[in-house]
Design a protein around this motif. Structure first.
Motif, PDB file in Angstrom:
ATOM      1  N   SER A 353       0.840  -1.194   0.000  1.00 40.31           N
ATOM      2  CA  SER A 353       0.000   0.000   0.000  1.00 40.31           C
ATOM      3  C   SER A 353       0.876   1.245   0.000  1.00 40.31           C
ATOM      4  CB  SER A 353      -0.928   0.014   1.216  1.00 40.31           C
ATOM      5  OG  SER A 353      -1.849   1.092   1.124  1.00 40.31           O
ATOM      6  N   TYR A 354       0.503   2.194  -0.845  1.00 41.80           N
ATOM      7  CA  TYR A 354       1.163   3.493  -0.956  1.00 41.80           C
ATOM      8  C   TYR A 354       0.082   4.546  -0.806  1.00 41.80           C
ATOM      9  CZ  TYR A 354       3.102   7.488  -3.697  1.00 41.80           C
ATOM     10  OH  TYR A 354       3.493   8.732  -4.137  1.00 41.80           O
ATOM     11  N   VAL A 355       0.195   5.374   0.221  1.00 42.03           N
ATOM     12  CA  VAL A 355      -0.769   6.440   0.474  1.00 42.03           C
ATOM     13  C   VAL A 355      -0.052   7.771   0.340  1.00 42.03           C
ATOM     14  CG1 VAL A 355      -2.328   7.493   2.164  1.00 42.03           C
ATOM     15  CG2 VAL A 355      -2.147   4.991   2.001  1.00 42.03           C
ATOM     16  N   LYS A 356      -0.648   8.683  -0.421  1.00 44.90           N
ATOM     17  CA  LYS A 356      -0.050  10.001  -0.667  1.00 44.90           C
ATOM     18  C   LYS A 356      -1.050  11.076  -0.254  1.00 44.90           C
ATOM     19  CE  LYS A 356       2.020  12.717  -4.431  1.00 44.90           C
ATOM     20  NZ  LYS A 356       3.403  12.717  -3.924  1.00 44.90           N
ATOM     21  N   LEU A 357      -0.693  11.852   0.750  1.00 45.94           N
ATOM     22  CA  LEU A 357      -1.502  12.978   1.193  1.00 45.94           C
ATOM     23  C   LEU A 357      -0.847  14.240   0.639  1.00 45.94           C
ATOM     24  CD1 LEU A 357      -1.962  11.869   4.928  1.00 45.94           C
ATOM     25  CD2 LEU A 357      -3.377  11.259   2.943  1.00 45.94           C
ATOM     26  N   LYS A 358      -1.251  14.618  -0.570  1.00 53.17           N
ATOM     27  CA  LYS A 358      -0.575  15.718  -1.282  1.00 53.17           C
ATOM     28  C   LYS A 358      -0.641  17.032  -0.517  1.00 53.17           C
ATOM     29  CE  LYS A 358      -1.090  16.454  -5.697  1.00 53.17           C
ATOM     30  NZ  LYS A 358       0.324  16.647  -6.106  1.00 53.17           N
ATOM     31  N   THR A 359      -1.801  17.342   0.013  1.00 54.08           N
ATOM     32  CA  THR A 359      -1.976  18.617   0.713  1.00 54.08           C
ATOM     33  C   THR A 359      -1.041  18.737   1.903  1.00 54.08           C
ATOM     34  OG1 THR A 359      -4.295  18.660   0.053  1.00 54.08           O
ATOM     35  CG2 THR A 359      -3.660  20.102   1.867  1.00 54.08           C
ATOM     36  N   ASP A 360      -0.733  17.608   2.525  1.00 53.44           N
ATOM     37  CA  ASP A 360       0.066  17.610   3.749  1.00 53.44           C
ATOM     38  C   ASP A 360       1.496  17.124   3.531  1.00 53.44           C
ATOM     39  OD1 ASP A 360      -2.201  18.283   5.640  1.00 53.44           O
ATOM     40  OD2 ASP A 360      -2.988  16.490   4.661  1.00 53.44           O
ATOM     41  N   THR A 361       1.864  16.819   2.290  1.00 52.15           N
ATOM     42  CA  THR A 361       3.180  16.285   1.930  1.00 52.15           C
ATOM     43  C   THR A 361       3.554  15.101   2.817  1.00 52.15           C
ATOM     44  OG1 THR A 361       3.744  18.633   1.683  1.00 52.15           O
ATOM     45  CG2 THR A 361       5.438  17.053   1.085  1.00 52.15           C
ATOM     46  N   VAL A 362       2.612  14.173   2.927  1.00 55.06           N
ATOM     47  CA  VAL A 362       2.803  12.969   3.743  1.00 55.06           C
ATOM     48  C   VAL A 362       2.760  11.741   2.844  1.00 55.06           C
ATOM     49  CG1 VAL A 362       1.727  11.486   5.496  1.00 55.06           C
ATOM     50  CG2 VAL A 362       1.919  13.958   5.882  1.00 55.06           C
ATOM     51  N   ALA A 363       3.643  10.791   3.097  1.00 55.40           N
ATOM     52  CA  ALA A 363       3.644   9.521   2.370  1.00 55.40           C
ATOM     53  C   ALA A 363       3.667   8.375   3.375  1.00 55.40           C
ATOM     54  CB  ALA A 363       4.852   9.424   1.448  1.00 55.40           C
ATOM     55  N   ILE A 364       2.866   7.352   3.095  1.00 54.17           N
ATOM     56  CA  ILE A 364       2.779   6.170   3.956  1.00 54.17           C
ATOM     57  C   ILE A 364       2.972   4.940   3.085  1.00 54.17           C
ATOM     58  CG2 ILE A 364       1.329   4.882   5.583  1.00 54.17           C
ATOM     59  CD1 ILE A 364      -0.274   7.521   5.972  1.00 54.17           C
ATOM     60  N   PHE A 365       3.849   4.038   3.517  1.00 50.55           N
ATOM     61  CA  PHE A 365       4.120   2.817   2.763  1.00 50.55           C
ATOM     62  C   PHE A 365       4.038   1.606   3.676  1.00 50.55           C
ATOM     63  CE2 PHE A 365       6.664   6.294   1.040  1.00 50.55           C
ATOM     64  CZ  PHE A 365       6.230   6.335  -0.281  1.00 50.55           C
ATOM     65  N   ALA A 366       3.397   0.563   3.203  1.00 52.56           N
ATOM     66  CA  ALA A 366       3.378  -0.713   3.909  1.00 52.56           C
ATOM     67  C   ALA A 366       3.583  -1.815   2.875  1.00 52.56           C
ATOM     68  CB  ALA A 366       2.066  -0.918   4.653  1.00 52.56           C
ATOM     69  N   LEU A 367       4.621  -2.622   3.063  1.00 51.77           N
ATOM     70  CA  LEU A 367       4.935  -3.718   2.151  1.00 51.77           C
ATOM     71  C   LEU A 367       5.086  -4.998   2.958  1.00 51.77           C
ATOM     72  CD1 LEU A 367       7.808  -2.051   0.042  1.00 51.77           C
ATOM     73  CD2 LEU A 367       5.349  -1.931  -0.387  1.00 51.77           C
ATOM     74  N   SER A 368       4.507  -6.087   2.469  1.00 51.04           N
ATOM     75  CA  SER A 368       4.655  -7.370   3.146  1.00 51.04           C
ATOM     76  C   SER A 368       4.761  -8.480   2.117  1.00 51.04           C
ATOM     77  CB  SER A 368       3.467  -7.634   4.075  1.00 51.04           C
ATOM     78  OG  SER A 368       3.594  -8.908   4.701  1.00 51.04           O
ATOM     79  N   ASN A 369       5.614  -9.477   2.392  1.00 54.77           N
ATOM     80  CA  ASN A 369       5.718 -10.626   1.499  1.00 54.77           C
ATOM     81  C   ASN A 369       5.082 -11.878   2.107  1.00 54.77           C
ATOM     82  OD1 ASN A 369       7.704 -11.149   3.452  1.00 54.77           O
ATOM     83  ND2 ASN A 369       9.011 -12.233   1.999  1.00 54.77           N
ATOM     84  N   LYS A 370       4.335 -11.686   3.201  1.00 56.70           N
ATOM     85  CA  LYS A 370       3.544 -12.768   3.800  1.00 56.70           C
ATOM     86  C   LYS A 370       2.095 -12.306   3.839  1.00 56.70           C
ATOM     87  CE  LYS A 370       3.890 -13.697   8.255  1.00 56.70           C
ATOM     88  NZ  LYS A 370       2.518 -13.534   8.795  1.00 56.70           N
ATOM     89  N   TYR A 371       1.224 -13.031   3.168  1.00 58.62           N
ATOM     90  CA  TYR A 371      -0.127 -12.548   2.886  1.00 58.62           C
ATOM     91  C   TYR A 371      -0.860 -12.035   4.126  1.00 58.62           C
ATOM     92  CZ  TYR A 371      -4.891 -12.275   1.208  1.00 58.62           C
ATOM     93  OH  TYR A 371      -6.142 -11.820   0.884  1.00 58.62           O
ATOM     94  N   THR A 372      -1.341 -10.811   4.012  1.00 65.94           N
ATOM     95  CA  THR A 372      -2.131 -10.184   5.055  1.00 65.94           C
ATOM     96  C   THR A 372      -2.946  -9.048   4.457  1.00 65.94           C
ATOM     97  OG1 THR A 372      -2.067  -8.884   7.099  1.00 65.94           O
ATOM     98  CG2 THR A 372      -0.165  -8.689   5.637  1.00 65.94           C
TER      99      THR A 372
END
Length: 399
Positions: A353-372
């Motif tokens: 998951s890649y979340v981009k909050l442009k107005t707030d210049t915030v980026a959030i990333f979550a990566l997993s290689n074990k299904y969830t």
């Protein structure tokens, strides 16, 4: 290959836990406020206000609570990163990239980002448009003569309004493709040309998420640049941004050495005939590298502001609701004017998951290689950083 799920952040339970969190936060704050632009963004750097240490500490409390609730007891098996103004606020890595070899995941471990790859593929196409190598309105058939659907444009591939059938479905028919044989992007084009499969709907009539769109866009990139997709992406995206731990999976070369993919019970996912198709998936990256990419999207030198505006707007309003899709990016649009941009991904056991909050210049990333499915919950962190009409329970954030 994309899911949409939801999240909750727990309240701090005990003073003892608060004490341990504060110690952890001190480590995080001192260790990684350096951010991801140490060797990248030299040509694409933007001016951003340095964060106040008190602001960082306050956010870390809620982020740590969120992490501990969603991935307790070292269960994430991947990486989680939150940054504002390019400055890392919170970062954590856990688990194994390969359980049989006991190879640990850290900040430099590339993980399959699945359909988040589409964001990068779309950006490469937009950079070619910026260089006047093609346009959004170009017919795909004018670039790939074998492509049998004359009405479909580059824009329709980017915003999933083409109506193309999903290659994963027609290539599963053993009368059309032998499953013992690896499928490649050119094979997808050849099968479309040969069988002229019916479109799911008339082009540009509505939105229909389809991986075929981005497999074809990868071929467009190859045709326009005269280079392989892997080389073109390296030269246009990865190298300029210093994304040193990002690469495009090559089945024969990387199947034994790349981060493996696991079911929720840590059983290895077997590769199949679809594992060498790229453009829609098959980029391996890290949260830190993806942060470098995210920050570059704010720079006019990387991509001109007109094209950025085209990318981050909705194209599908046939049905009422908050969900929409731009050019390689999903979005939530509220009637009150707020927008949240994101892209999720799934392939085998890999979720992203890649979340981009442009107005707030915030980026959030979550990566997993074990299904969830928990990877897809991170978008609800948005209210920690700005005004978003997302309902949070009373115990969702730390006070």
């Amino acid at each position: 290959m994309t899911f949409h799920k939801y999240i909750y952040i727990p309240l701090l339970a005990t003073t003892l836990f608060l004490s341990s969190c504060q110690e952890k936060e001190k480590h995080l704050a001192s260790n990684d406020t350096e951010n991801a632009d140490s060797d990248a963004l030299s040509a694409y750097k933007i001016k951003a206000k340095k964060l106040n240490p008190d602001y960082i500490l306050a956010k870390q409390k809620s982020l740590d609570l969120f992490f501990e609730k969603n991935w307790p007891n070292n269960s994430m098996n991947g990486g989680f990163l939150v940054a504002k103004n390019g400055q890392i606020i919170y970062e954590k890595y856990e688990g194994n990239s390969n359980f049989s070899k006991d190879e640990k995941i850290d900040q430099n471990t590339p993980i399959h980002i699945a359909s988040v790859s589409k964001v990068l593929t779309a950006t490469a196409v937009l950079r070619l448009i910026d260089r006047e190598k093609l346009t959004l309105e170009d017919k795909v058939s004018s670039i790939l003569p074998a492509f049998p659907y004359e009405e479909i444009t580059i824009k329709m591939l980017l915003n999933h309004r083409s109506g193309l059938p999903n290659y994963a479905y027609f290539a599963d028919d053993t009368k059309i493709w032998p499953r013992a044989k690896m499928l490649h992007n050119q094979d997808i084009l050849d099968l479309l040309a040969k069988h002229k499969f019916g479109l799911y709907f008339k082009p540009d009539r509505k939105f229909g998420y389809c991986n075929t769109n981005y497999a074809i866009l990868a071929l467009v990139i190859e045709k326009v640049t005269g280079k392989s997709y892997r080389t073109a992406m390296q030269e246009m995206i990865f190298e300029p941004l210093g994304m040193k731990n990002t690469f495009i999976f090559d089945y024969e070369k990387d199947k034994e050495t790349a981060s493996q993919s696991y079911k929720g019970n840590k059983i290895l996912y077997e590769n199949n005939h679809l594992d060498d198709v790229y453009g829609d998936k098959n980029i391996y990256s890290t949260p830190r590298d993806l942060l470098k990419f995210d920050m570059a999207t704010y720079s006019d030198k990387f991509l001109n502001s007109v094209l950025v505006s085209e990318a981050f707007k909705g194209y599908s309003y046939e049905h009422k609701g908050t969900k929409n899709y731009g050019l390689g990016i999903r979005m939530l649009e509220w009637e009150t004017g707020e927008k949240l941009f994101y892209h999720n991904g799934w392939w085998h056991g890999n979720t992203s998951s890649y979340v981009k909050l442009k107005t707030d210049t915030v980026a959030i990333f979550a990566l997993s290689n074990k299904y969830t499915l928990k990877t897809y919950k991170v978008w609800k962190l948005a209210p920690l950083f700005g005004k978003y009409p997302i309902k949070l329970d009373k115990d969702d954030v730390a006070n």
